[in-house]
Write a protein that holds these residues in place. Structure first.
Motif, short mmCIF file in Angstrom:
data_model
loop_
_atom_site.label_atom_id
_atom_site.label_comp_id
_atom_site.label_asym_id
_atom_site.label_seq_id
_atom_site.Cartn_x
_atom_site.Cartn_y
_atom_site.Cartn_z
N ASN A 111 0.99 -1.07 -0.15
CA ASN A 111 -0.12 0.17 -0.08
C ASN A 111 0.54 1.15 -0.03
O ASN A 111 2.11 1.22 -0.02
N GLU A 112 0.19 2.34 -0.54
CA GLU A 112 0.98 3.78 -0.49
C GLU A 112 0.76 4.01 0.95
O GLU A 112 0.59 3.72 1.50
N GLY A 113 1.77 5.23 1.48
CA GLY A 113 1.36 5.56 2.21
C GLY A 113 2.18 4.73 3.26
O GLY A 113 3.50 4.02 3.46
N LYS A 114 2.09 5.29 4.70
CA LYS A 114 2.51 3.68 6.19
C LYS A 114 2.19 2.59 5.80
O LYS A 114 1.05 2.53 5.67
N ALA A 115 3.01 1.89 6.11
CA ALA A 115 3.01 0.75 5.71
C ALA A 115 4.34 -0.09 6.14
O ALA A 115 5.47 0.49 6.65
N SER A 116 4.28 -1.60 6.56
CA SER A 116 5.56 -1.70 6.77
C SER A 116 6.34 -2.85 5.81
O SER A 116 5.85 -3.34 4.87
N ILE A 117 8.05 -2.71 6.33
CA ILE A 117 8.92 -3.39 5.23
C ILE A 117 9.38 -4.32 5.74
O ILE A 117 9.86 -4.79 6.85
N GLN A 118 8.57 -5.39 5.35
CA GLN A 118 8.86 -7.02 6.18
C GLN A 118 10.66 -7.66 6.35
O GLN A 118 10.86 -7.79 4.31
N LEU A 119 10.90 -8.07 6.49
CA LEU A 119 12.38 -8.74 6.61
C LEU A 119 12.51 -9.97 6.87
O LEU A 119 11.75 -10.90 7.97
N ILE A 120 12.59 -10.94 5.96
CA ILE A 120 12.74 -12.57 5.79
C ILE A 120 13.89 -13.68 6.23
O ILE A 120 14.76 -13.04 4.61
N VAL A 121 13.80 -13.91 7.01
CA VAL A 121 15.73 -14.58 7.46
C VAL A 121 14.92 -16.25 7.20
O VAL A 121 14.44 -16.59 7.91
N LEU A 138 18.73 -1.93 7.60
CA LEU A 138 17.28 -1.91 7.09
C LEU A 138 16.23 -0.75 8.16
O LEU A 138 15.69 -0.02 7.72
N GLN A 139 16.30 -1.01 9.69
CA GLN A 139 15.80 -0.66 10.63
C GLN A 139 16.48 1.27 10.29
O GLN A 139 15.60 1.81 10.49
N GLN A 140 18.12 1.20 9.98
CA GLN A 140 18.49 2.93 9.47
C GLN A 140 17.59 3.30 8.58
O GLN A 140 17.44 4.87 8.99
N PHE A 141 17.60 2.19 7.18
CA PHE A 141 17.50 3.18 6.67
C PHE A 141 15.79 3.60 6.31
O PHE A 141 15.34 4.48 5.96
N THR A 142 14.78 2.32 7.13
CA THR A 142 13.29 2.94 7.67
C THR A 142 13.39 4.33 8.19
O THR A 142 12.35 5.04 7.55
N GLN A 143 14.19 4.59 9.02
CA GLN A 143 13.95 5.29 10.02
C GLN A 143 14.84 7.12 9.03
O GLN A 143 13.46 8.50 9.13
N ALA A 148 13.04 11.63 5.67
CA ALA A 148 12.29 11.85 4.33
C ALA A 148 11.61 12.70 3.05
O ALA A 148 11.11 14.05 3.11
N VAL A 149 10.98 11.64 3.93
CA VAL A 149 8.97 11.43 3.72
C VAL A 149 8.25 13.08 4.41
O VAL A 149 7.51 13.91 3.58
N ALA A 150 9.30 13.01 5.67
CA ALA A 150 8.68 13.55 6.28
C ALA A 150 8.99 15.68 6.38
O ALA A 150 8.17 16.75 6.42
#
Length: 374
Positions: A111-121, A138-143, A148-150
């Protein structure tokens, strides 16, 4: 007269030392064999953090502007290598993770906007260093993506600088070479007093005390032989490490000399202690083997101490080989200053081991000598 007596004892000690096959093996051949094996297997794999790579794949089941932006930014991260350039299906990704063909699978939000990036290991690698590194990145990337979005500019950032007096980056071959040098010198002391057991068993020490020979000169000649053996070990292992495996050394001769002298005295004192209560040469070698093996894998010879489990972290802090190996590294690859408080703290802990070992051994030898005269 004293010089003549010392020369005679020195020559005798050299003959006794090189006559023992165990001393040759544990002091020269074993460290060389072990170093060659480890350098061949792991050579360069720990050289620097920039060599870290993670093999991943991306799933983008419902492409949208948000997922496209995130994928583009992810591909700017240099440590990520992609098994496939284009996004794959979730089924294919899960299969690759299960078969360990990739380190992780990153699933983009549908989905657009607020959503979760899933990590599968893979669960087998869940606690591994690679998985933890990917999760942290990945945690630092999402932060940063959220900022950037804000439209918020980060106020604080982290910069890291790694410094050393050595001119080049330290490689794993440098780390392992100096660890093996420290181990080999230590083993020369731990195993080098086996002849004392044989001499005591055959009554040679008692006879020696009854002669005009000075026991102090006997001990001094033995120590000089051990130190010469240590110098030989450093030269042989350094030549192999530098010219065969490409190790780089940066010397601080004063630091190296102090660490070498103190370490040689300490481990010879420990060998002296083993000889004081061992009734046979086999018993001596057994005690020396156990001690050597224990310290070998818990003193940072092969791997950094930080890689040990947390419940084991206190053990290296009480072992003399830990501080001896650190001291040799300071003198051989870091070119560390002798004025370092950390260096002298290590010297102090090593010295404590040496003094206690020597005093206990001296008392045991004295008590046995008194018992023999009764």
């Amino acid at each position: 007269m004293m010089l003549k007596q010392f020369n005679a004892m020195f020559i005798s000690q050299i003959k006794m030392t090189f006559r023992e096959k165990q001393v040759w093996f544990w002091s020269i051949f074993f460290p060389v064999i072990l170093m060659v094996i480890f350098m061949t297997i792991f050579g360069g794999s720990f050289s620097s953090s920039s060599s870290f790579k993670a093999n991943i794949a991306i799933v983008d089941a419902v492409p949208n502007s948000s997922s496209a932006m995130l994928i583009e930014q992810l591909k700017q991260i240099p440590v990520f290598e992609y098994k496939e350039d284009a996004p794959i299906s979730i089924e294919q990704g899960r299969e690759w993770v299960e078969d360990k063909k990739i380190d992780a699978l990153i699933v983009m939000p549908e989905n657009e906007g607020k959503a979760s990036i899933q990590l599968i290991v893979n669960r087998e690698k869940e606690a591994g260093a690679t998985t933890q590194a990917i999760a942290g990145i990945l945690q630092q990337f999402t932060q940063y993506a959220n900022l950037a979005v804000a439209g918020i500019e980060p106020t604080y950032t982290i910069s890291q600088e790694s410094i050393t007096t050595a001119s080049d980056d330290i490689k794993y071959t440098d780390f392992l070479l100096t660890g093996m040098i420290g181990l080999s010198v230590a083993q020369a002391g731990l195993f080098g007093m086996v002849d004392m057991v044989d001499m005591r068993k055959r009554g040679l020490l008692t006879r020696l005390r009854m002669t005009p020979a000075r026991m102090g000169l006997f001990g001094l000649s033995s120590m000089v032989v051990r130190m010469l053996m240590g110098v030989l070990q450093i030269i042989i292992l350094s030549i192999i490490g530098v010219y065969v495996f490409g190790a780089t050394l940066h010397f601080n001769l004063l630091t190296l000399t102090v660490a070498f002298l103190i370490g040689t005295l300490v481990f010879n004192a420990m060998g002296y202690l083993f000889s004081s209560f061992s009734k046979t040469m086999e018993a001596y070698m057994g005690v020396a083997n156990i001690t050597s093996m224990l310290m070998m894998f818990l003193s940072g010879v092969f791997f950094p101490l930080e890689s040990l489990p947390s419940w084991l972290q206190f053990v290296p802090k009480i072992l003399p080989l830990t501080y001896f190996v650190d001291g040799m590294r300071e003198g051989l690859i870091y070119a560390g200053s002798i004025m370092s408080s950390t260096f002298w703290m290590g010297v102090g802990i090593m010295s404590l081991w040496g003094v206690v070992s020597f005093l206990i051994a001296s008392q045991l030898y004295k008590s046995k000598s008194l018992a023999a005269t009764r």
